[in-house]
Design an enzyme around this catalytic site. Sequence first.
Site, PDB file in Angstrom:
ATOM      1  N   ASP A  36      14.421 -50.979  28.127  1.00  0.00           N
ATOM      2  CA  ASP A  36      14.744 -51.373  26.751  1.00  0.00           C
ATOM      3  C   ASP A  36      13.813 -50.725  25.721  1.00  0.00           C
ATOM      4  O   ASP A  36      13.677 -51.201  24.603  1.00  0.00           O
ATOM      5  CB  ASP A  36      14.717 -52.902  26.607  1.00  0.00           C
ATOM      6  CG  ASP A  36      13.355 -53.475  26.980  1.00  0.00           C
ATOM      7  OD1 ASP A  36      12.514 -52.716  27.514  1.00  0.00           O
ATOM      8  OD2 ASP A  36      13.134 -54.681  26.741  1.00  0.00           O
ATOM      9  N   HIS A 240       6.462 -21.936  28.395  1.00  0.00           N
ATOM     10  CA  HIS A 240       6.705 -23.308  27.936  1.00  0.00           C
ATOM     11  C   HIS A 240       5.839 -24.319  28.701  1.00  0.00           C
ATOM     12  O   HIS A 240       6.279 -25.427  29.010  1.00  0.00           O
ATOM     13  CB  HIS A 240       8.190 -23.670  28.060  1.00  0.00           C
ATOM     14  CG  HIS A 240       9.033 -22.922  27.065  1.00  0.00           C
ATOM     15  ND1 HIS A 240      10.396 -22.769  27.197  1.00  0.00           N
ATOM     16  CD2 HIS A 240       8.704 -22.284  25.930  1.00  0.00           C
ATOM     17  CE1 HIS A 240      10.850 -22.055  26.182  1.00  0.00           C
ATOM     18  NE2 HIS A 240       9.841 -21.744  25.391  1.00  0.00           N
ATOM     19  N   ASP A 257      -0.047 -23.646  21.174  1.00  0.00           N
ATOM     20  CA  ASP A 257       1.152 -23.499  20.337  1.00  0.00           C
ATOM     21  C   ASP A 257       1.508 -24.903  19.873  1.00  0.00           C
ATOM     22  O   ASP A 257       1.999 -25.718  20.661  1.00  0.00           O
ATOM     23  CB  ASP A 257       2.274 -22.882  21.185  1.00  0.00           C
ATOM     24  CG  ASP A 257       3.560 -22.648  20.395  1.00  0.00           C
ATOM     25  OD1 ASP A 257       3.702 -23.204  19.285  1.00  0.00           O
ATOM     26  OD2 ASP A 257       4.430 -21.915  20.907  1.00  0.00           O
ATOM     27  N   ASP A 268       5.175 -24.189  13.077  1.00  0.00           N
ATOM     28  CA  ASP A 268       5.170 -23.668  14.452  1.00  0.00           C
ATOM     29  C   ASP A 268       4.120 -22.560  14.518  1.00  0.00           C
ATOM     30  O   ASP A 268       4.380 -21.434  14.114  1.00  0.00           O
ATOM     31  CB  ASP A 268       6.583 -23.137  14.759  1.00  0.00           C
ATOM     32  CG  ASP A 268       6.706 -22.622  16.182  1.00  0.00           C
ATOM     33  OD1 ASP A 268       5.768 -22.802  16.972  1.00  0.00           O
ATOM     34  OD2 ASP A 268       7.771 -22.049  16.498  1.00  0.00           O
ATOM     35  N   HIS A 347       9.750 -12.336  25.426  1.00  0.00           N
ATOM     36  CA  HIS A 347      10.527 -13.126  24.460  1.00  0.00           C
ATOM     37  C   HIS A 347      10.680 -12.355  23.158  1.00  0.00           C
ATOM     38  O   HIS A 347      10.104 -11.278  22.997  1.00  0.00           O
ATOM     39  CB  HIS A 347       9.880 -14.505  24.225  1.00  0.00           C
ATOM     40  CG  HIS A 347       8.463 -14.466  23.725  1.00  0.00           C
ATOM     41  ND1 HIS A 347       8.156 -14.184  22.409  1.00  0.00           N
ATOM     42  CD2 HIS A 347       7.282 -14.680  24.355  1.00  0.00           C
ATOM     43  CE1 HIS A 347       6.837 -14.254  22.263  1.00  0.00           C
ATOM     44  NE2 HIS A 347       6.280 -14.541  23.423  1.00  0.00           N
ATOM     45  N   HIS A 351      11.996 -16.583  15.199  1.00  0.00           N
ATOM     46  CA  HIS A 351      13.225 -17.359  15.047  1.00  0.00           C
ATOM     47  C   HIS A 351      13.211 -17.976  13.661  1.00  0.00           C
ATOM     48  O   HIS A 351      12.154 -18.084  13.020  1.00  0.00           O
ATOM     49  CB  HIS A 351      13.324 -18.446  16.131  1.00  0.00           C
ATOM     50  CG  HIS A 351      12.062 -19.264  16.287  1.00  0.00           C
ATOM     51  ND1 HIS A 351      11.760 -20.322  15.468  1.00  0.00           N
ATOM     52  CD2 HIS A 351      11.010 -19.142  17.140  1.00  0.00           C
ATOM     53  CE1 HIS A 351      10.582 -20.826  15.823  1.00  0.00           C
ATOM     54  NE2 HIS A 351      10.093 -20.117  16.826  1.00  0.00           N
ATOM     55  N   HIS A 358      13.501 -24.334  16.041  1.00  0.00           N
ATOM     56  CA  HIS A 358      14.368 -23.163  16.183  1.00  0.00           C
ATOM     57  C   HIS A 358      15.543 -23.450  15.262  1.00  0.00           C
ATOM     58  O   HIS A 358      16.538 -24.045  15.664  1.00  0.00           O
ATOM     59  CB  HIS A 358      14.811 -22.974  17.635  1.00  0.00           C
ATOM     60  CG  HIS A 358      13.653 -22.694  18.558  1.00  0.00           C
ATOM     61  ND1 HIS A 358      13.665 -22.924  19.896  1.00  0.00           N
ATOM     62  CD2 HIS A 358      12.407 -22.188  18.287  1.00  0.00           C
ATOM     63  CE1 HIS A 358      12.494 -22.573  20.429  1.00  0.00           C
ATOM     64  NE2 HIS A 358      11.721 -22.142  19.457  1.00  0.00           N
ATOM     65  N   GLU A 381       5.901 -14.046  16.112  1.00  0.00           N
ATOM     66  CA  GLU A 381       5.095 -14.518  17.239  1.00  0.00           C
ATOM     67  C   GLU A 381       5.110 -13.595  18.450  1.00  0.00           C
ATOM     68  O   GLU A 381       5.536 -13.997  19.525  1.00  0.00           O
ATOM     69  CB  GLU A 381       5.560 -15.921  17.645  1.00  0.00           C
ATOM     70  CG  GLU A 381       7.073 -16.068  17.851  1.00  0.00           C
ATOM     71  CD  GLU A 381       7.448 -17.461  18.327  1.00  0.00           C
ATOM     72  OE1 GLU A 381       6.863 -17.921  19.312  1.00  0.00           O
ATOM     73  OE2 GLU A 381       8.321 -18.090  17.709  1.00  0.00           O
ATOM     74  N   TYR A 385       1.618 -11.375  28.220  1.00  0.00           N
ATOM     75  CA  TYR A 385       1.335 -12.340  29.285  1.00  0.00           C
ATOM     76  C   TYR A 385       1.128 -11.578  30.597  1.00  0.00           C
ATOM     77  O   TYR A 385       2.050 -10.908  31.071  1.00  0.00           O
ATOM     78  CB  TYR A 385       2.500 -13.332  29.410  1.00  0.00           C
ATOM     79  CG  TYR A 385       2.880 -13.904  28.060  1.00  0.00           C
ATOM     80  CD1 TYR A 385       2.231 -15.020  27.541  1.00  0.00           C
ATOM     81  CD2 TYR A 385       3.857 -13.280  27.269  1.00  0.00           C
ATOM     82  CE1 TYR A 385       2.554 -15.515  26.282  1.00  0.00           C
ATOM     83  CE2 TYR A 385       4.181 -13.764  26.007  1.00  0.00           C
ATOM     84  CZ  TYR A 385       3.527 -14.882  25.518  1.00  0.00           C
ATOM     85  OH  TYR A 385       3.839 -15.363  24.271  1.00  0.00           O
ATOM     86  N   ARG A 403      -0.576 -15.250  22.530  1.00  0.00           N
ATOM     87  CA  ARG A 403       0.505 -15.257  21.532  1.00  0.00           C
ATOM     88  C   ARG A 403      -0.142 -15.575  20.198  1.00  0.00           C
ATOM     89  O   ARG A 403      -1.081 -16.385  20.132  1.00  0.00           O
ATOM     90  CB  ARG A 403       1.586 -16.283  21.887  1.00  0.00           C
ATOM     91  CG  ARG A 403       2.744 -16.301  20.894  1.00  0.00           C
ATOM     92  CD  ARG A 403       4.019 -17.002  21.413  1.00  0.00           C
ATOM     93  NE  ARG A 403       3.855 -18.408  21.730  1.00  0.00           N
ATOM     94  CZ  ARG A 403       3.760 -18.903  22.951  1.00  0.00           C
ATOM     95  NH1 ARG A 403       3.820 -18.098  24.001  1.00  0.00           N
ATOM     96  NH2 ARG A 403       3.609 -20.201  23.157  1.00  0.00           N
ATOM     97  N   GLU A 405       1.172 -16.649  16.443  1.00  0.00           N
ATOM     98  CA  GLU A 405       2.411 -17.047  15.762  1.00  0.00           C
ATOM     99  C   GLU A 405       2.120 -17.603  14.380  1.00  0.00           C
ATOM    100  O   GLU A 405       1.303 -18.515  14.225  1.00  0.00           O
ATOM    101  CB  GLU A 405       3.126 -18.123  16.596  1.00  0.00           C
ATOM    102  CG  GLU A 405       4.355 -18.692  15.905  1.00  0.00           C
ATOM    103  CD  GLU A 405       5.151 -19.647  16.782  1.00  0.00           C
ATOM    104  OE1 GLU A 405       4.554 -20.333  17.635  1.00  0.00           O
ATOM    105  OE2 GLU A 405       6.381 -19.710  16.608  1.00  0.00           O
TER     106      GLU A 405
HETATM  107  N1  GLY Z   1       6.888 -23.499  19.848  1.00  0.00           N
HETATM  108  C1  GLY Z   1       8.133 -22.947  20.173  1.00  0.00           C
HETATM  109  C2  GLY Z   1       8.230 -21.567  19.713  1.00  0.00           C
HETATM  110  O1  GLY Z   1       7.234 -20.962  19.382  1.00  0.00           O
HETATM  111  O2  GLY Z   1       9.286 -21.023  19.586  1.00  0.00           O
HETATM  112 MN    MN Z   2       8.092 -20.283  17.511  1.00  0.00          MN
HETATM  113 MN    MN Z   3       5.460 -21.889  18.755  1.00  0.00          MN
END
Ligand code: GLY
Ligand code: MN
Ligand code: MN
Length: 438
Positions: A36, A240, A257, A268, A347, A351, A358, A381, A385, A403, A405
Amino acid sequence: MNANEFKRRRKQLMRMMGDNSIAILPAAPERVRNRDVLHNYRPDSDFYYLTGFPEPEAVAVLIPGREQAEYILFCRESDATKEQWHGSRAGQEGAIERYGADDSFPITDLNDILPRMLEQCGRVFYAMGCNSDLDRRLSGWVSDIRTNSRSGLTGPIEFLALDHYLHDIRLYKSRSEIKVMREAAEISSFAHRRVMRSCRPGLMEYELEAAVIHECAIRGAREQAYPPIVGTGGNSCVLHYMENDDKLADGDLLLIDAGCELDYYASDITRTIPVNGTFSKPQRQLYELVLAAQYAAIAAVKPGNNWNAPHEAAVRAITEGLVELGILTGDVDTLIEKEDYKRFYMHRTGHWLGMDVHDVGDYKIDGEWRLLEPGMTLTIEPGLYIPAKSKKVAKKWWNIGIRIEDDLLVTKEGHEVLSRGAPKTVAEIEAEMASGSA
Ligand code: GLY
Ligand code: MN
Ligand code: MN
């Protein structure tokens, strides 16, 4: 966001819809976490964008040109007992007075009232496939109207994807949206600075996750836009990674991140820092490479360039850098063409960013990359890696995941980096880390 902003958005959508049409938008359902206990309620972004209404169990209806009421909000009724247990509800009065509805009915009356509105309209704007309960009910109502067409009513003859129209509006941020996004990025930048000052060998990844959440919350952003990724050493190579339960080791890098959500808008930001406060030589070499790629991509963010221009700039800089360091060998153009860089950079470079991390909006129009325009917001970003035991890669590069970003606004002149408050160069990061005992 004030009530006028929501009204302006509804008007904009209604202008696109034209007369003889109806838009139907349900609020997201509440979700059970376990037994619940419910997850914290977060309205669906499309619904909130048009209504500013924060409660579940609601359906917004827009009927442009309708005389009695153009904007009708179905929502829960006021209920003193339930409100004593679970908190206040706007009720029908609040829906009109506080949320700008022209008319409001109890959500329990939806089945009686909405079909009668529907039969007056030829075109229905609705996002099919997002809410199976309402999908079913809607198709039932439409088929009833068609069965009863002897009464002279033909009912809806055309269905249009509401989300497609709405997402194009959401892609262009207004002045007040930009203000909130700037603030969200600023708060997250403070959180990243706090991580830099707190970071030291022996801490657990989740302690820094907690620091981020705490710093954002005390600055008014009590939700994260997505679960923070706090990965040290080899974990920084998992895109991720979310366990966040390893110990920080001297000599490793830490990739974090994390971005808060403020007033329903996301930030982000990713920063990569040396756990002990000083980049080793190989770490610094790769870091400088990713940073150069990020600067190249950011420089490509300007009106008239297409969506893919920053990605192409980043890919070129990364491939060139990897060749220079001997991690890739061969001709740069050929390596790019064969996408050899994807082994280390798998990647895309960014975005759209907005109410959803996103965010919505098409990246291509008629098969061509969309042109960047003032008011659009996006991330840049790039990353690299190199997990342990990477074949044909010298050991000194292993376990390095980087990374960098930032959040950007496209402006008339080019761009604004909304997240510029988070230190980014090697010197800035090392100075911030050296200053800390937070
Ligand atoms: N934190 C998700 C991305 O960087 O797209
Ligand atoms: Mn991002
Ligand atoms: Mn991110």
